[in-house]
Design a protein around this motif. Structure first.
Motif, PDB file in Angstrom:
ATOM      1  N   THR A   7      17.832  50.838   2.294  1.00  0.00           N
ATOM      2  CA  THR A   7      17.082  51.664   0.936  1.00  0.00           C
ATOM      3  C   THR A   7      17.616  52.858   1.855  1.00  0.00           C
ATOM      4  N   ALA A   8      16.933  53.414   2.877  1.00  0.00           N
ATOM      5  CA  ALA A   8      16.905  54.893   3.786  1.00  0.00           C
ATOM      6  C   ALA A   8      18.528  55.146   3.328  1.00  0.00           C
ATOM      7  N   LEU A   9      19.567  54.705   3.339  1.00  0.00           N
ATOM      8  CA  LEU A   9      20.407  55.053   3.611  1.00  0.00           C
ATOM      9  C   LEU A   9      21.754  55.222   1.809  1.00  0.00           C
ATOM     10  N   LYS A  10      20.989  54.128   1.355  1.00  0.00           N
ATOM     11  CA  LYS A  10      20.824  54.879  -0.457  1.00  0.00           C
ATOM     12  C   LYS A  10      20.604  55.798  -0.754  1.00  0.00           C
ATOM     13  N   VAL A  11      19.085  56.888  -0.339  1.00  0.00           N
ATOM     14  CA  VAL A  11      18.443  57.494   0.011  1.00  0.00           C
ATOM     15  C   VAL A  11      20.017  59.017  -0.083  1.00  0.00           C
ATOM     16  N   ILE A  12      19.553  58.173   1.400  1.00  0.00           N
ATOM     17  CA  ILE A  12      20.795  59.647   1.620  1.00  0.00           C
ATOM     18  C   ILE A  12      22.282  59.855   0.596  1.00  0.00           C
ATOM     19  N   LYS A  13      23.266  58.915   0.468  1.00  0.00           N
ATOM     20  CA  LYS A  13      23.813  57.995  -0.498  1.00  0.00           C
ATOM     21  C   LYS A  13      23.506  59.328  -1.963  1.00  0.00           C
ATOM     22  N   LYS A  14      22.430  59.206  -2.356  1.00  0.00           N
ATOM     23  CA  LYS A  14      22.074  59.684  -3.685  1.00  0.00           C
ATOM     24  C   LYS A  14      21.751  61.565  -3.538  1.00  0.00           C
ATOM     25  N   ILE A  15      21.152  61.676  -1.636  1.00  0.00           N
ATOM     26  CA  ILE A  15      21.541  63.253  -2.029  1.00  0.00           C
ATOM     27  C   ILE A  15      22.708  63.672  -2.294  1.00  0.00           C
ATOM     28  N   GLU A  16      23.128  62.978  -1.400  1.00  0.00           N
ATOM     29  CA  GLU A  16      24.958  63.481  -0.651  1.00  0.00           C
ATOM     30  C   GLU A  16      26.089  63.157  -2.438  1.00  0.00           C
ATOM     31  N   GLU A  17      25.001  62.597  -3.238  1.00  0.00           N
ATOM     32  CA  GLU A  17      25.960  62.186  -4.815  1.00  0.00           C
ATOM     33  C   GLU A  17      26.063  63.808  -5.212  1.00  0.00           C
ATOM     34  N   HIS A  18      24.328  64.410  -5.275  1.00  0.00           N
ATOM     35  CA  HIS A  18      24.610  66.272  -6.000  1.00  0.00           C
ATOM     36  C   HIS A  18      25.028  66.910  -4.989  1.00  0.00           C
ATOM     37  N   GLY A  19      25.677  66.767  -3.996  1.00  0.00           N
ATOM     38  CA  GLY A  19      26.736  67.121  -2.758  1.00  0.00           C
ATOM     39  C   GLY A  19      25.315  68.253  -2.060  1.00  0.00           C
ATOM     40  N   TYR A  20      24.905  67.453  -1.389  1.00  0.00           N
ATOM     41  CA  TYR A  20      24.074  68.226  -0.066  1.00  0.00           C
ATOM     42  C   TYR A  20      24.015  66.665   0.945  1.00  0.00           C
ATOM     43  N   GLU A  21      24.256  67.403   1.997  1.00  0.00           N
ATOM     44  CA  GLU A  21      24.342  66.903   3.895  1.00  0.00           C
ATOM     45  C   GLU A  21      22.785  66.321   3.837  1.00  0.00           C
ATOM     46  N   ALA A  22      22.545  65.472   3.986  1.00  0.00           N
ATOM     47  CA  ALA A  22      21.691  64.463   4.607  1.00  0.00           C
ATOM     48  C   ALA A  22      21.445  63.495   5.522  1.00  0.00           C
ATOM     49  N   TYR A  23      20.691  62.994   6.514  1.00  0.00           N
ATOM     50  CA  TYR A  23      20.839  62.202   7.608  1.00  0.00           C
ATOM     51  C   TYR A  23      19.234  61.587   8.685  1.00  0.00           C
ATOM     52  N   PRO A  49      13.506  71.372  -1.226  1.00  0.00           N
ATOM     53  CA  PRO A  49      12.423  71.078  -2.185  1.00  0.00           C
ATOM     54  C   PRO A  49      12.568  70.908  -3.220  1.00  0.00           C
ATOM     55  N   LYS A  50      12.576  72.052  -3.776  1.00  0.00           N
ATOM     56  CA  LYS A  50      12.641  72.233  -5.845  1.00  0.00           C
ATOM     57  C   LYS A  50      13.380  71.222  -5.910  1.00  0.00           C
ATOM     58  N   GLU A  51      15.264  70.936  -5.079  1.00  0.00           N
ATOM     59  CA  GLU A  51      16.205  70.302  -5.760  1.00  0.00           C
ATOM     60  C   GLU A  51      15.913  68.979  -5.716  1.00  0.00           C
ATOM     61  N   LEU A  52      15.197  68.910  -4.372  1.00  0.00           N
ATOM     62  CA  LEU A  52      14.993  67.349  -4.159  1.00  0.00           C
ATOM     63  C   LEU A  52      13.787  66.601  -5.265  1.00  0.00           C
ATOM     64  N   ILE A  53      13.154  67.264  -6.051  1.00  0.00           N
ATOM     65  CA  ILE A  53      11.694  66.632  -6.837  1.00  0.00           C
ATOM     66  C   ILE A  53      13.482  66.564  -8.559  1.00  0.00           C
ATOM     67  N   LYS A  54      14.195  67.192  -8.190  1.00  0.00           N
ATOM     68  CA  LYS A  54      14.967  66.631  -9.883  1.00  0.00           C
ATOM     69  C   LYS A  54      15.605  65.507  -9.107  1.00  0.00           C
ATOM     70  N   ILE A  55      16.027  66.128  -8.238  1.00  0.00           N
ATOM     71  CA  ILE A  55      17.323  64.247  -8.125  1.00  0.00           C
ATOM     72  C   ILE A  55      16.229  63.374  -8.009  1.00  0.00           C
ATOM     73  N   PHE A  56      15.245  63.503  -7.187  1.00  0.00           N
ATOM     74  CA  PHE A  56      14.227  62.041  -6.795  1.00  0.00           C
ATOM     75  C   PHE A  56      12.490  62.124  -8.257  1.00  0.00           C
ATOM     76  N   GLU A  57      13.083  60.790  -9.088  1.00  0.00           N
ATOM     77  CA  GLU A  57      11.926  61.426 -10.085  1.00  0.00           C
ATOM     78  C   GLU A  57      10.626  60.519  -9.135  1.00  0.00           C
ATOM     79  N   GLY A  58       9.260  61.564  -9.413  1.00  0.00           N
ATOM     80  CA  GLY A  58       7.926  61.080  -8.506  1.00  0.00           C
ATOM     81  C   GLY A  58       8.073  61.474  -7.501  1.00  0.00           C
ATOM     82  N   ALA A  59       8.223  62.804  -7.002  1.00  0.00           N
ATOM     83  CA  ALA A  59       8.445  63.151  -5.285  1.00  0.00           C
ATOM     84  C   ALA A  59       7.640  63.659  -5.401  1.00  0.00           C
ATOM     85  N   ILE A  60       6.841  63.446  -4.096  1.00  0.00           N
ATOM     86  CA  ILE A  60       5.107  64.447  -4.068  1.00  0.00           C
ATOM     87  C   ILE A  60       5.885  65.787  -3.510  1.00  0.00           C
ATOM     88  N   LEU A  61       5.192  66.384  -3.486  1.00  0.00           N
ATOM     89  CA  LEU A  61       5.640  68.253  -2.425  1.00  0.00           C
ATOM     90  C   LEU A  61       4.329  68.224  -1.715  1.00  0.00           C
TER      91      LEU A  61
END
Length: 378
Positions: A7-23, A49-61
């Motif tokens: 699941t964690a690797l899927k999260v990373i891939k989803k971030i990278e699909e939007h043009g960012y790095e993630a580890y 953070p403002k970009e992450l909340i667009k990528i993940f619905e329900g993300a909590i700040l």
């Protein structure tokens, strides 16, 4: 653990699909390399953070902006933190000024200990800028950069060092020990709540004795106001440890339930934990904690508890209305005295727990208690 990693690797891939790095970074990777289970996954990225909340619905700040968001997927928690540089700290604990950056290695350098700097990319490739795998192999806690500076920034890192040494059964490097000795006085500057959070993790570790020994060896017990820590010999119960430490009021905070348990353990410690009345009054749990502290086998305490004639007042074969009716009296304070005596007589098997025997006993002793009550009223 495999499902969590997938699941964690899927999260990373989803971030990278939007043009960012993630580890994946830190404790999860460390534990993965050591073959240990881990429940939380931390992810670092150059996405803000403002970009992450667009990528993940329900993300909590978080309430305080430290450049992180939290997401939950299939009941798994993931904290995602933007690469950053921490410019200034407040109260020897919190970064109050941060700057977002775009470089993983620079982000790694702000962290506390080398063993928490190892990263994993979407292909499970390990990224280890600081040769931390060697520190894992050597079972050594080392600082990232200057330990004195790291501890003066965030003094709670001192207790984190002890916690990791306890959990992993690692040694502290000379730099860590020197940094602790130079900064341990600053522990008085941070809240008891945060200190207790770390102490509880140390005390509940299967290797708690190791952590307690380190706290004492480094003189942290004095700085933390754990005046009786040296008297802790058994670490089976967190409540038992705090009962022995017996902190001053208005220091470490406890829930009302914890306060009551600590009070009860302190009361029963000097008593006989196999005695029927003590077992009845304080219960199996509290007596087991006290017994463990005194090296009384739990099986002996459990056996004695299970053999009690009664375990609560409702087990008595008589009720308050029956007593009042038998004695032709109204309810008054003396009823508690009679009930207390009934409990003891039954528990010590001097009186059988049947209605007739209990009523006869009440009649025999009631005159004395009634006269005493009348004297008080006069």
């Amino acid at each position: 653990m495999k499902k969590l990693l997938t699941t964690a690797l899927k999260v990373i891939k989803k971030i990278e699909e939007h043009g960012y790095e993630a580890y994946i970074v830190g404790g999860y990777v460390r534990d993965h390399l050591m073959g240990l289970d881990s429940n939380d996954v931390d992810i670092c990225t150059n996405a803000k953070p403002k970009e992450l909340i667009k990528i993940f619905e329900g993300a909590i700040l978080p309430a305080e902006d430290y450049g992180s968001v939290t997401i939950y997927i299939k009941n798994n928690r993931f904290e995602i933190t933007t690469f950053r540089r921490e410019i200034s700290y407040n109260d020897y604990r919190r970064p109050v000024e941060i700057e977002y950056i775009d470089d993983l290695k620079e982000d790694i350098m702000r962290r506390d200990f080398t063993i928490n700097t190892i990263c994993m990319d979407k292909n499970k490739k390990i990224i280890d800028y600081l040769n931390a795998r060697q520190d894992l192999a050597n079972h050594l806690i080392k600082p990232v950069g200057d330990a004195n500076y790291k501890f003066s920034q965030d003094v709670l890192r001192i207790l984190r060092a002890i916690r990791f040494a306890t959990k992993l059964d690692f040694s502290l490097s000379d730099e860590i020990i020197d940094g602790i000795n130079k900064n341990k006085h600053l522990l008085k500057k941070i809240s008891y709540e945060r200190k207790r959070e770390e102490l509880d993790k140390i005390f509940t570790s299967p290797n708690a004795k190791r952590g307690i020994d380190l706290l004492i060896e480094l003189g942290l017990d004095k700085e933390l106001e754990l005046n009786n820590l040296k008297n802790v010999t058994n670490t089976e119960s967190l409540i038992g440890i705090w009962a022995i430490i017996d902190p001053e009021e208005n220091t470490y905070r406890f829930t009302n339930n914890e306060k009551e348990l600590i009070k009860s353990v302190k009361e029963v410690l000097p008593l006989n934990n196999l005695d029927p009345y003590n077992l009845y009054k304080y219960g199996l749990y509290v007596n087991s904690i006290a017994g463990a502290i005194k090296n009384i086998p739990k099986k002996d305490i459990t056996r004695s508890y299970n053999n009690l004639v009664i375990h609560s007042r409702k087990d008595l074969a008589i009720s308050i209305p029956e007593i009042l009716n038998c004695l032709s009296i109204e309810k008054g304070p003396f009823i508690k005295t009679i009930y207390d005596e009934l409990e003891k007589e039954v528990l010590y098997k001097r009186l059988k727990n049947n209605r007739k025997a209990l009523l006869n006993y009440c009649v025999a002793v009631s005159y004395t208690h009634l006269r005493a009550h009348e004297t008080v009223l006069d």
